[in-house]
Design a protein around this motif. Sequence first.
Motif, PDB file in Angstrom:
ATOM      1  N   THR A  31       0.664  -1.415  -0.073  1.00  0.00           N
ATOM      2  CA  THR A  31       0.229  -0.327  -0.084  1.00  0.00           C
ATOM      3  C   THR A  31       0.903   1.430  -0.319  1.00  0.00           C
ATOM      4  O   THR A  31       1.628   1.693   0.878  1.00  0.00           O
TER       5      THR A  31
ATOM      6  N   LEU B  11      -5.775   0.231  -2.129  1.00  0.00           N
ATOM      7  CA  LEU B  11      -3.970   0.407  -3.034  1.00  0.00           C
ATOM      8  C   LEU B  11      -3.255   1.310  -2.521  1.00  0.00           C
ATOM      9  O   LEU B  11      -2.047   1.130  -2.691  1.00  0.00           O
ATOM     10  N   PHE B  12      -4.038   2.051  -2.275  1.00  0.00           N
ATOM     11  CA  PHE B  12      -2.940   3.843  -1.433  1.00  0.00           C
ATOM     12  C   PHE B  12      -3.855   3.900  -0.352  1.00  0.00           C
ATOM     13  O   PHE B  12      -4.584   3.403   0.377  1.00  0.00           O
TER      14      PHE B  12
ATOM     15  N   TYR C  83      -1.587   2.636 -10.042  1.00  0.00           N
ATOM     16  CA  TYR C  83      -0.791   1.339  -9.195  1.00  0.00           C
ATOM     17  C   TYR C  83      -0.009   0.533  -9.968  1.00  0.00           C
ATOM     18  O   TYR C  83       0.887   0.685  -9.779  1.00  0.00           O
TER      19      TYR C  83
END
Length: 136
Positions: free
Chosen positions: A3, A28-29, A126
């Motif tokens: 992440t 994902l972040f 990503y």
Amino acid sequence: MKTYKIIVVENDEDEQFFMKEGFDSTGLFEIITMVKSGDELFEWLEANMDSQPDLILSDLNMPGKNGYDIIDEMKASPVYAAIPVVITSTSSTPTIIAKCLTRGAADYVVKPETFIEYVPYVQGLYQRITDKKLVK
């Protein structure tokens, strides 16, 4: 899956809202903060030296310090030069993209045409970060 810690620089409040939804829904972040200009970005970075991001995603056209200014200042700073800056904009003009990359942007990603397309946008971002190994 890693992440990535990210700062989003975007002056449009609607765009911020939908970006945040897209980022949050993918997992994902981790958005450390969202700021509205380059000026706010540098104020935040200075005040939070112990919480530096893996990546900065910046809009190109904003009042105050814009995306070009952010690239230039980040690259000129010994403290921030290693933090990749990805520029995002509605423009897909090759000369604008080339100008950003020549100045030192790590990448350039065109914003989705509609707000509902932010999940695929975030997933694509990503993948680009991972494929290009933009984050150390």
